[in-house]
Scaffold this motif. Structure first.
Motif, mmCIF file in Angstrom:
data_model
loop_
_atom_site.group_PDB
_atom_site.id
_atom_site.type_symbol
_atom_site.label_atom_id
_atom_site.label_comp_id
_atom_site.label_asym_id
_atom_site.label_seq_id
_atom_site.Cartn_x
_atom_site.Cartn_y
_atom_site.Cartn_z
ATOM 1 N N ALA A 95 3.260 1.087 -8.600
ATOM 2 C CA ALA A 95 2.852 1.651 -9.877
ATOM 3 C C ALA A 95 1.495 1.070 -10.276
ATOM 4 C CB ALA A 95 3.896 1.358 -10.954
ATOM 5 N N ALA A 96 1.192 -0.128 -9.759
ATOM 6 C CA ALA A 96 -0.100 -0.755 -10.032
ATOM 7 C C ALA A 96 -1.205 0.020 -9.313
ATOM 8 C CB ALA A 96 -0.090 -2.206 -9.559
ATOM 9 N N THR A 97 -2.401 -0.053 -9.848
ATOM 10 C CA THR A 97 -3.539 0.621 -9.238
ATOM 11 C C THR A 97 -3.909 -0.026 -7.910
ATOM 12 O OG1 THR A 97 -4.393 1.158 -11.429
ATOM 13 C CG2 THR A 97 -5.936 1.304 -9.613
ATOM 14 N N THR A 98 -3.910 -1.348 -7.875
ATOM 15 C CA THR A 98 -4.366 -2.082 -6.703
ATOM 16 C C THR A 98 -3.482 -3.299 -6.469
ATOM 17 O OG1 THR A 98 -6.635 -1.430 -7.228
ATOM 18 C CG2 THR A 98 -6.365 -3.249 -5.676
ATOM 19 N N LEU A 99 -3.120 -3.515 -5.212
ATOM 20 C CA LEU A 99 -2.393 -4.712 -4.803
ATOM 21 C C LEU A 99 -3.273 -5.466 -3.815
ATOM 22 C CD1 LEU A 99 1.105 -3.094 -4.126
ATOM 23 C CD2 LEU A 99 0.392 -4.354 -6.169
ATOM 24 N N ILE A 100 -3.292 -6.796 -3.916
ATOM 25 C CA ILE A 100 -4.156 -7.617 -3.061
ATOM 26 C C ILE A 100 -3.326 -8.726 -2.441
ATOM 27 C CG2 ILE A 100 -6.180 -9.130 -3.019
ATOM 28 C CD1 ILE A 100 -7.194 -7.530 -5.495
ATOM 29 N N GLY A 101 -3.529 -8.954 -1.134
ATOM 30 C CA GLY A 101 -2.810 -10.014 -0.445
ATOM 31 C C GLY A 101 -3.673 -10.667 0.620
ATOM 32 N N GLU A 102 -3.249 -11.853 1.042
ATOM 33 C CA GLU A 102 -3.995 -12.639 2.014
ATOM 34 C C GLU A 102 -3.014 -13.347 2.923
ATOM 35 O OE1 GLU A 102 -5.569 -16.518 3.438
ATOM 36 O OE2 GLU A 102 -3.932 -16.178 2.046
ATOM 37 N N GLY B 36 1.035 -4.755 12.623
ATOM 38 C CA GLY B 36 1.437 -5.452 11.397
ATOM 39 C C GLY B 36 1.713 -4.483 10.263
ATOM 40 N N VAL B 37 0.896 -3.433 10.133
ATOM 41 C CA VAL B 37 1.133 -2.407 9.110
ATOM 42 C C VAL B 37 2.421 -1.648 9.443
ATOM 43 C CG1 VAL B 37 0.251 -0.267 8.078
ATOM 44 C CG2 VAL B 37 -1.281 -2.228 8.407
ATOM 45 N N LEU B 38 2.611 -1.297 10.723
ATOM 46 C CA LEU B 38 3.858 -0.635 11.130
ATOM 47 C C LEU B 38 5.063 -1.516 10.829
ATOM 48 C CD1 LEU B 38 2.825 0.935 14.561
ATOM 49 C CD2 LEU B 38 3.296 2.150 12.428
ATOM 50 N N ASP B 39 4.943 -2.821 11.105
ATOM 51 C CA ASP B 39 6.025 -3.763 10.797
ATOM 52 C C ASP B 39 6.338 -3.758 9.308
ATOM 53 O OD1 ASP B 39 6.029 -4.483 13.510
ATOM 54 O OD2 ASP B 39 4.989 -6.394 13.170
ATOM 55 N N ARG C 98 -1.152 -9.521 14.092
ATOM 56 C CA ARG C 98 0.048 -8.767 13.714
ATOM 57 C C ARG C 98 0.762 -9.479 12.574
ATOM 58 N NH1 ARG C 98 5.109 -7.139 17.749
ATOM 59 N NH2 ARG C 98 6.280 -5.983 16.151
ATOM 60 N N ALA C 99 0.978 -10.777 12.732
ATOM 61 C CA ALA C 99 1.663 -11.559 11.699
ATOM 62 C C ALA C 99 0.829 -11.641 10.424
ATOM 63 C CB ALA C 99 1.991 -12.953 12.225
ATOM 64 N N ALA C 100 -0.493 -11.819 10.556
ATOM 65 C CA ALA C 100 -1.353 -11.919 9.377
ATOM 66 C C ALA C 100 -1.428 -10.580 8.639
ATOM 67 C CB ALA C 100 -2.754 -12.379 9.772
ATOM 68 N N GLY C 101 -1.485 -9.474 9.375
ATOM 69 C CA GLY C 101 -1.519 -8.159 8.729
ATOM 70 C C GLY C 101 -0.267 -7.902 7.923
ATOM 71 N N ARG D 103 2.850 -8.256 2.767
ATOM 72 C CA ARG D 103 3.973 -8.869 2.055
ATOM 73 C C ARG D 103 3.477 -9.593 0.800
ATOM 74 N NH1 ARG D 103 5.816 -11.327 5.910
ATOM 75 N NH2 ARG D 103 7.468 -9.883 6.474
ATOM 76 N N ALA D 104 2.399 -10.365 0.943
ATOM 77 C CA ALA D 104 1.848 -11.088 -0.208
ATOM 78 C C ALA D 104 1.393 -10.116 -1.291
ATOM 79 C CB ALA D 104 0.694 -11.985 0.242
ATOM 80 N N ALA D 105 0.752 -9.018 -0.895
ATOM 81 C CA ALA D 105 0.286 -8.028 -1.870
ATOM 82 C C ALA D 105 1.451 -7.396 -2.617
ATOM 83 C CB ALA D 105 -0.548 -6.951 -1.170
ATOM 84 N N VAL D 106 2.471 -7.002 -1.873
ATOM 85 C CA VAL D 106 3.606 -6.280 -2.459
ATOM 86 C C VAL D 106 4.467 -7.189 -3.331
ATOM 87 C CG1 VAL D 106 5.732 -5.026 -1.889
ATOM 88 C CG2 VAL D 106 3.621 -4.518 -0.670
#
Length: 179
Positions: free
Chosen positions: A6-13, A96-99, A137-140, A145-148
């Protein structure tokens, strides 16, 4: 409970691995029609010397979904660094995105409505394409995960920083930490 989308932007690292084959990925996720789409299209249309954003593909002509823009943080130099950037790291990010979709972090039914921008560090000294792939793969997936999930929390950050900041390139001395 509301969806994080619902948020406009999600950010993760996420930073995974050590040494020359480590992966450091920053992710921005947003819906088409919003500011992430504008940034995505602008980045794709305005490459700069050594930094050419490109669509991440699972295989040639099969882009990963959500559509993911790969932005290299380090200009691809040596032949091995180029293969690591455009080959192993790209494949790792795609997987990583597919995962993340398979884990339900990114809802499959929203995949056509979401866009991802991934800024990816591939060390110019990379020396193992398979390790680079696994770490990316793990970092992606970790960055998604961090963003969500909105992690780390402020409490997590304060706990991690109790002895001061540090990163793979620098850890301040005790003297530098004094005010």
């Amino acid at each position: 409970m509301s969806s994080p989308f619902a948020a406009t932007t999600l950010i993760g690292e996420s930073f995974v691995g050590a040494g020359a084959n480590a992966a450091h990925t920053n992710i921005v996720i947003g819906r088409k029609g919003g500011p992430v789409e504008t940034a995505w299209a602008t980045a794709l249309a305005t490459p700069s010397a050594g930094h050419v954003p490109f669509m991440t593909v699972v295989r040639p002509s099969v882009p990963v979904k959500p559509l993911t823009l790969f932005v290299n943080k380090a200009a691809a130099g040596s032949e091995l660094h180029q293969r690591a950037t455009w080959g192993a790291a790209q494949a790792g990010l795609a997987q990583g995105v597919l995962d993340a979709v398979e884990e339900g972090l990114l809802p499959a039914e929203a995949a056509d409505d979401l866009l991802i921008i991934a800024a990816v560090w591939v060390n110019p000294e990379v020396d193992d394409l398979d390790v680079s792939f696994r770490n990316q793969r793990a970092a992606g997936c970790g960055a998604v995960r961090a963003a969500v999930t909105g992690s780390p929390t402020v409490a997590d950050i304060h706990d991690a920083a109790k002895d001061g900041p540090a990163n793979p390139f620098y850890t301040p001395s005790a003297e530098a930490l004094t005010r």
